[in-house]
Design an enzyme around this catalytic site. Structure first.
Site, PDB file in Angstrom:
ATOM      1  N   TRP A  41      67.921  20.227   8.665  1.00  0.00           N
ATOM      2  CA  TRP A  41      66.782  20.978   9.190  1.00  0.00           C
ATOM      3  C   TRP A  41      66.845  21.181  10.704  1.00  0.00           C
ATOM      4  CZ3 TRP A  41      66.792  16.784   5.955  1.00  0.00           C
ATOM      5  CH2 TRP A  41      66.400  17.010   4.620  1.00  0.00           C
ATOM      6  N   ASP A  42      67.958  20.839  11.329  1.00  0.00           N
ATOM      7  CA  ASP A  42      68.072  20.933  12.790  1.00  0.00           C
ATOM      8  C   ASP A  42      67.006  20.074  13.477  1.00  0.00           C
ATOM      9  OD1 ASP A  42      69.120  21.794  15.253  1.00  0.00           O
ATOM     10  OD2 ASP A  42      67.697  23.440  15.387  1.00  0.00           O
ATOM     11  N   TYR A  43      66.801  18.872  12.953  1.00  0.00           N
ATOM     12  CA  TYR A  43      65.810  17.965  13.527  1.00  0.00           C
ATOM     13  C   TYR A  43      66.410  17.137  14.660  1.00  0.00           C
ATOM     14  CZ  TYR A  43      62.250  18.863   9.950  1.00  0.00           C
ATOM     15  OH  TYR A  43      61.291  19.429   9.156  1.00  0.00           O
ATOM     16  N   LYS A  56      60.810  16.202  16.389  1.00  0.00           N
ATOM     17  CA  LYS A  56      60.377  17.516  15.926  1.00  0.00           C
ATOM     18  C   LYS A  56      59.528  17.413  14.659  1.00  0.00           C
ATOM     19  CE  LYS A  56      64.362  20.289  17.507  1.00  0.00           C
ATOM     20  NZ  LYS A  56      65.431  21.196  17.029  1.00  0.00           N
TER      21      LYS A  56
END
Length: 673
Positions: A350-352, A378
């Site tokens: 999730w591109d966290y 995030k």
């Protein structure tokens, strides 16, 4: 022992070990690949100045604002109280300075994104710009003392915009008055780190190559992109700890997320750290540190907020455990060895990225004094651990999360993810956010139709190829951004701003992606993930009028009692703006940039879409003062004292993620003389 918890069980602050070649760490609990690489011992032996420097205490005795987060502890706290809750309403503009380094992207240059915290040191205010120039200004008047132009190419090599988060400052333990006893460091998008004499702005000849260090010399795939130095180094004693930024979502293979420690005087590389194994670096990459770091010099630890591996939204090339990715990892400052690490997202899809320096704080919980660390994320989670050991302060639980829907080939999903029990999540990710009736009505049901076509089974619902994709709440733009958490050590109160943003992500097989691709903007749109079987699209859930489809508030300011982990108060922060009109402040605003706290009982923050600067009561959350800036102040403010007068400084530079309004304004406030 929780999964993906790494602890070497070293007694903090007392290690005298040195690297002697590449070192394989023998961890007691989790067998890991090569975690920290070192140079030969004759290169890594620190200079005498490093060992002789006196550690700065966690809470300095005086007012310090000489780094990106004010202090190395990232508390963003000032003991100054000349400006306080009783008189802040009288705050007035003392001076402003315009750099001239601004672009809206409509001409030959890319747009600018200016997120530089003003640095007060050496009785001077220093700023770096997105045109890669450095200004030294009189802190009382704004008069220019010197300016240095790096003559860097103004190309968006790794980013969609020209970006800078400013400068870093170092000085010798006992300055002798010689040139470069005090140094300003400034990086460029093409990976050049400049060292400038803080008094004159002249390059420091003894640093690297006549004052310029080419960090790209350590890039494992320099032909693809440079290691952009958009975040200033973290200065710890006589060391510069360097992370770097790259291209999000572009390829499956990327530069590996190396962190470098170089000598502050010479630029000599002392150690290097890798978050990924050598094997994984051949087919993946990143897990870099692109934001600032925090450090506790007395413990001898630097704390790294580490990002996710590549590609961001498909992990079929990295199905084994990657325990240091999307983590907070504590390294020995002298050697780069891992002391402990906590992974906050397993197999991140999730591109966290952990995108903010953790905030170090001493807190009292159930009568026990705890050396703590709070990591904002995030996801809207605030993880609190003991900064010596990495162990939980309040329990952090592994909970089951959704698996895939069978449409994504090669993927392996983590069955659980870490959830903090305290503090409570800053936003409720357990179910789909409610549709905003007003946005749905004026768009004739467009929001309802979108919601029906988005898959969501709570936090960590993985990406899909079906329908409009997966609802992500929050995702890349949501939760807490790089401004991080501020902390009042006297009242043990933490303050954080958070955005409530709904996005949606969809994967496309390669043929479908080529047909669908309509380009990308700043942190949105289509991205290829080249080398992976899937490209992706990430969008904010807006109706055709540009209204958010989810219910407000869109951003909040939250204060937490860190003796209990409970919320003291929360309130919408800022105001959104559309078509030139300000929305009601009860709706709040998405925010980028963080708060600063002063002993006057005040919180200062910009961060909001409406480009206003505000002061709130730390005790109650009441707004006490505001002023209009020329663009959103997407940087942390700075508080400093000069010649007996207290000032608060904001950079109003804008960020096209939140609004197409950019600026070049540094504006400074004080009480009337």
């Amino acid at each position: 022992m929780p999964a993906h918890y790494v602890n070497t069980q070293r007694q903090c602050g007392r290690s005298s070990s040195r690297f002697t070649g590449n070192l394989l760490l023998a961890l007691l609990f989790t067998p890991l690949p090569l975690l920290a690489q070192a140079l030969p011992s004759e290169q890594s032996e620190p200079l005498n100045e490093t060992n002789s420097r006196q550690a700065i205490p966690l809470v300095p005795e005086g007012a310090i604002w000489d780094s990106f987060h004010g202090q190395l502890n990232a508390q963003k706290y000032s003991p100054l109280d000349q400006i306080n809750v009783d008189n802040v309403s009288h705050l007035e503009k003392a001076w402003e300075f315009h750099t001239g380094d601004v672009s809206d992207g409509s001409g030959d240059l890319p747009p600018t994104v200016w997120s530089a915290t003003p640095v007060f040191a050496n009785d001077t205010l220093y700023i770096g710009t997105p045109f890669y120039r450095v200004f030294a200004l009189d802190p009382a008047t704004g008069e220019q003392r010197w300016m240095f132009d790096t003559d860097s190419s103004l190309e968006a090599l790794t980013q969609p915009a020209l970006k800078s988060r400013g400068v870093a400052y170092w000085e010798a333990d006992e300055p002798s008055g010689n040139a470069c006893d005090k140094i300003i460091y400034f990086g460029t998008m093409d990976a050049q780190l400049f060292a400038l004499d803080a008094d004159s702005g002249e390059p420091c000849e003894d640093f690297a190559d006549n004052g310029v260090l080419n960090v790209n010399q350590w890039n494992n795939i320099p032909e693809d992109w440079p290691l952009s130095l958009l975040q200033p180094p973290t200065v710890v004693g006589d060391r510069l700890i360097l992370g770097w930024a790259g291209k999000d979502w572009a390829t499956s293979e990327a530069p590996s997320g190396t962190v470098f420690s170089v000598n502050a005087r010479t630029g000599e590389l002392e150690w290097a750290f890798e978050a990924l194994s050598e094997e994984m670096r051949e087919r993946s990459g990143t897990a870099n540190v692109w934001t600032h770091m925090a450090a506790d010099e007395e413990l001898g630890l630097v704390y790294l907020p580490i990002s996710s591996p590549s590609p961001n939204f498909w992990g079929g090339n990295r199905t084994e455990e990657v325990p240091l990715a999307t983590s907070t990892t504590a390294l020995d400052i002298e050697t780069g060895e891992v002391v402990w690490s906590r992974q906050w997202v397993h197999h991140d899809l999730w591109d966290y990225d952990i995108n903010a320096a953790p905030t170090l704080m001493d807190i009292t919980v159930d009568g026990e004094e705890i050396p703590a660390l709070m990591q904002a994320t995030k996801m809207g989670f605030l993880f609190v651990v003991n900064r010596e050991t990495g162990e939980d302060v309040w329990p952090i639980e592994e909970r089951e999360v959704p698996s895939g829907d069978g449409t994504v080939e090669g993927e392996v999903y983590s069955p659980t993810q870490p959830f903090p029990t305290k503090p409570a999540p800053l936003l409720d990710q357990s179910e789909k956010p409610s549709i905003w009736a007003l946005a749905d009505a004026v768009s004739f049901g467009q929001c309802s139709a979108l919601w029906d076509d988005l898959w969501y089974e709570g936090m960590y619902t993985p990406p899909t190829t079906q329908g409009e994709g997966t609802l992500a709440y929050p995702d890349s733009a949501g939760g807490v951004q790089w401004g991080g958490v501020a902390f009042d050590p006297v009242n043990q109160t933490a303050v954080v701003n958070t955005s409530h943003i709904v996005q949606y992500v969809k994967l496309f097989n390669r043929d479908d992606f080529e047909e669908a691709d309509r380009g990308s903007g700043n942190e949105s749109g289509y991205s290829p993930q080249e080398g992976a079987p899937y490209g992706m699209r990430l969008e904010v859930a807006l109706n055709w009028l540009g209204m958010p489809c989810w219910e407000p508030p869109f951003g909040e300011l939250v204060a937490l009692d860190m003796t209990t982990g409970d919320v003291k108060w929360r309130r919408p922060v800022g105001a959104s703006q559309q078509y030139g009109f300000f929305m009601p402040e009860r709706w709040g605003s998405p925010t980028i940039g963080g708060p600063a706290i002063t002993a006057g009982g005040l919180i200062f923050i910009g961060a909001s879409i409406d480009a206003k600067l505000r002061a709130y009561s730390l005790e109650t959350g009441e707004q006490l003062w505001s002023d209009q800036a020329e663009a959103p102040a997407v940087a942390n403010p700075a508080a400093y004292e000069y010649e007996g007068r207290q000032y608060v400084a904001f950079v109003a530079g804008g960020n096209t993620i939140v609004k197409d309004q950019v600026g070049d304004q540094l504006v400074v406030y004080a009480l009337p003389e």
